[in-house]
Design a protein around this motif. Structure first.
Motif, PDB file in Angstrom:
ATOM      1  N   ASN A  33      12.030  12.661  36.221  1.00  0.00           N
ATOM      2  CA  ASN A  33      13.446  12.859  35.913  1.00  0.00           C
ATOM      3  C   ASN A  33      13.829  11.928  34.757  1.00  0.00           C
ATOM      4  OD1 ASN A  33      16.213  13.163  35.829  1.00  0.00           O
ATOM      5  ND2 ASN A  33      16.468  13.122  38.046  1.00  0.00           N
ATOM      6  N   ILE A  34      13.465  12.334  33.567  1.00  0.00           N
ATOM      7  CA  ILE A  34      13.661  11.502  32.373  1.00  0.00           C
ATOM      8  C   ILE A  34      15.134  11.185  32.108  1.00  0.00           C
ATOM      9  CG2 ILE A  34      13.206  11.306  29.881  1.00  0.00           C
ATOM     10  CD1 ILE A  34      10.688  11.257  31.807  1.00  0.00           C
ATOM     11  N   PRO A  35      16.076  12.149  32.236  1.00  0.00           N
ATOM     12  CA  PRO A  35      17.484  11.792  32.009  1.00  0.00           C
ATOM     13  C   PRO A  35      17.974  10.704  32.978  1.00  0.00           C
ATOM     14  CG  PRO A  35      17.212  14.174  31.946  1.00  0.00           C
ATOM     15  CD  PRO A  35      15.904  13.607  32.427  1.00  0.00           C
ATOM     16  N   ALA A  36      17.596  10.794  34.254  1.00  0.00           N
ATOM     17  CA  ALA A  36      18.020   9.772  35.219  1.00  0.00           C
ATOM     18  C   ALA A  36      17.381   8.424  34.887  1.00  0.00           C
ATOM     19  CB  ALA A  36      17.668  10.199  36.638  1.00  0.00           C
ATOM     20  N   TYR A  37      16.084   8.451  34.587  1.00  0.00           N
ATOM     21  CA  TYR A  37      15.388   7.212  34.219  1.00  0.00           C
ATOM     22  C   TYR A  37      16.078   6.548  33.024  1.00  0.00           C
ATOM     23  CZ  TYR A  37      11.845   4.046  32.441  1.00  0.00           C
ATOM     24  OH  TYR A  37      11.201   2.930  31.971  1.00  0.00           O
ATOM     25  N   ASN A  38      16.401   7.334  32.003  1.00  0.00           N
ATOM     26  CA  ASN A  38      17.065   6.791  30.816  1.00  0.00           C
ATOM     27  C   ASN A  38      18.448   6.243  31.141  1.00  0.00           C
ATOM     28  OD1 ASN A  38      14.885   7.312  29.136  1.00  0.00           O
ATOM     29  ND2 ASN A  38      15.650   9.321  28.528  1.00  0.00           N
ATOM     30  N   LEU A  39      19.173   6.917  32.027  1.00  0.00           N
ATOM     31  CA  LEU A  39      20.489   6.424  32.457  1.00  0.00           C
ATOM     32  C   LEU A  39      20.356   5.051  33.102  1.00  0.00           C
ATOM     33  CD1 LEU A  39      23.521   6.651  33.342  1.00  0.00           C
ATOM     34  CD2 LEU A  39      22.669   7.844  35.370  1.00  0.00           C
ATOM     35  N   TYR A  40      19.406   4.914  34.011  1.00  0.00           N
ATOM     36  CA  TYR A  40      19.223   3.639  34.707  1.00  0.00           C
ATOM     37  C   TYR A  40      18.745   2.551  33.747  1.00  0.00           C
ATOM     38  CZ  TYR A  40      19.734   6.621  38.787  1.00  0.00           C
ATOM     39  OH  TYR A  40      20.193   7.524  39.710  1.00  0.00           O
ATOM     40  N   LYS A  41      17.840   2.899  32.855  1.00  0.00           N
ATOM     41  CA  LYS A  41      17.333   1.943  31.870  1.00  0.00           C
ATOM     42  C   LYS A  41      18.484   1.450  30.991  1.00  0.00           C
ATOM     43  CE  LYS A  41      13.332   0.347  30.413  1.00  0.00           C
ATOM     44  NZ  LYS A  41      12.876  -0.852  31.044  1.00  0.00           N
ATOM     45  N   LYS A  42      19.337   2.380  30.554  1.00  0.00           N
ATOM     46  CA  LYS A  42      20.494   2.031  29.722  1.00  0.00           C
ATOM     47  C   LYS A  42      21.450   1.097  30.470  1.00  0.00           C
ATOM     48  CE  LYS A  42      24.365   4.153  27.301  1.00  0.00           C
ATOM     49  NZ  LYS A  42      25.053   5.375  26.970  1.00  0.00           N
ATOM     50  N   SER A  43      21.475   1.222  31.790  1.00  0.00           N
ATOM     51  CA  SER A  43      22.357   0.401  32.616  1.00  0.00           C
ATOM     52  C   SER A  43      21.715  -0.924  33.010  1.00  0.00           C
ATOM     53  CB  SER A  43      22.759   1.174  33.870  1.00  0.00           C
ATOM     54  OG  SER A  43      23.480   2.336  33.506  1.00  0.00           O
ATOM     55  N   GLY A  44      20.528  -1.209  32.465  1.00  0.00           N
ATOM     56  CA  GLY A  44      19.884  -2.502  32.699  1.00  0.00           C
ATOM     57  C   GLY A  44      18.802  -2.506  33.769  1.00  0.00           C
ATOM     58  N   TYR A  45      18.585  -1.390  34.441  1.00  0.00           N
ATOM     59  CA  TYR A  45      17.549  -1.334  35.468  1.00  0.00           C
ATOM     60  C   TYR A  45      16.173  -1.460  34.830  1.00  0.00           C
ATOM     61  CZ  TYR A  45      20.815   0.207  39.110  1.00  0.00           C
ATOM     62  OH  TYR A  45      21.840   0.281  40.017  1.00  0.00           O
ATOM     63  N   GLU A  46      15.260  -2.101  35.574  1.00  0.00           N
ATOM     64  CA  GLU A  46      13.882  -2.258  35.129  1.00  0.00           C
ATOM     65  C   GLU A  46      12.945  -1.808  36.229  1.00  0.00           C
ATOM     66  OE1 GLU A  46      13.079  -6.220  33.787  1.00  0.00           O
ATOM     67  OE2 GLU A  46      15.006  -6.364  32.764  1.00  0.00           O
ATOM     68  N   LEU A  47      11.761  -1.367  35.832  1.00  0.00           N
ATOM     69  CA  LEU A  47      10.729  -1.014  36.805  1.00  0.00           C
ATOM     70  C   LEU A  47      10.175  -2.296  37.416  1.00  0.00           C
ATOM     71  CD1 LEU A  47       8.783   1.667  34.744  1.00  0.00           C
ATOM     72  CD2 LEU A  47      10.330   2.076  36.656  1.00  0.00           C
ATOM     73  N   ASP A  48       9.868  -2.262  38.709  1.00  0.00           N
ATOM     74  CA  ASP A  48       9.259  -3.436  39.330  1.00  0.00           C
ATOM     75  C   ASP A  48       7.812  -3.185  39.757  1.00  0.00           C
ATOM     76  OD1 ASP A  48       9.389  -1.975  41.676  1.00  0.00           O
ATOM     77  OD2 ASP A  48      10.755  -3.336  42.704  1.00  0.00           O
TER      78      ASP A  48
END
Length: 188
Positions: A164-179
């Motif tokens: 889900n690339i659009p959701a991933y990009n939304l979260y990344k833009k909001s500062g979320y990072e992969l752990d």
């Protein structure tokens, strides 16, 4: 010139997993299990949030009389097998506890929603969705920022479907990072 071979999603996941888990995956694959979905775990330490309103839309707590419509939207958006959607009675309880936020347009149509869960370290986003006719208007970002504003200084976590690339990009833009955590869902 040399050809570069791009690994498949499964090869990539296996390359970053410990050997024991790799063996489990090989066992599942060799016994007719099918990789249904994979999810990536993301987190953010919530800092100052500036929620900018979007003209013609408002964010409100869901009301009990909206439960059926919300449940239908969730069922139409998320894969039931792997998304742990709330049952109707659970959804009613979540609404009573103000854990479901809606974004409405000026005719009070539901354009999106988010389900939040309070955790020890802050909160978890369980489901965030925008209705098809309203995508591309920054409503998901607005809804997410509004959800995060009560958790300044705390952590927010979520699982996002790996494709889900659009959701991933939304979260990344909001500062979320992969752990580094990955959830694989297999079916037989």
């Amino acid at each position: 010139s040399q050809l570069i071979q791009v690994p498949t999603e499964e090869e990539y996941i296996c390359s970053i997993l410990p050997t024991k888990l790799e063996n489990i995956i090989k066992f599942l694959n060799s016994n007719n299990f099918i990789l249904e979905d994979s999810y990536l775990h993301m987190y953010v330490k919530v800092n100052e949030i500036l929620v900018q309103k979007i003209e013609g839309y408002q964010i409100v707590n869901a009301k009990l009389e909206q439960a059926t419509e919300i449940l239908q939207l969730l069922r139409n958006t998320f894969v039931r097998i792997t998304s742990e959607l709330p049952k109707e009675e659970e959804l009613l309880e979540l609404i009573k506890e103000n854990k479901i936020l809606l974004i409405l347009n000026n005719t009070n149509d539901i354009c999106g929603c988010v389900q939040q869960e309070v955790t020890e370290s802050g909160m978890m986003i369980r489901h965030l969705m925008v209705v098809d006719g309203h995508k591309g208007k920054r409503l998901g970002y607005y809804l997410l920022q509004h959800s995060l504003q009560n958790y300044i200084g705390k952590e927010s976590v979520l699982w996002v479907k790996s494709d889900n690339i659009p959701a991933y990009n939304l979260y990344k833009k909001s500062g979320y990072e992969l752990d580094g955590r990955i959830m694989l869902n297999y079916i037989l």
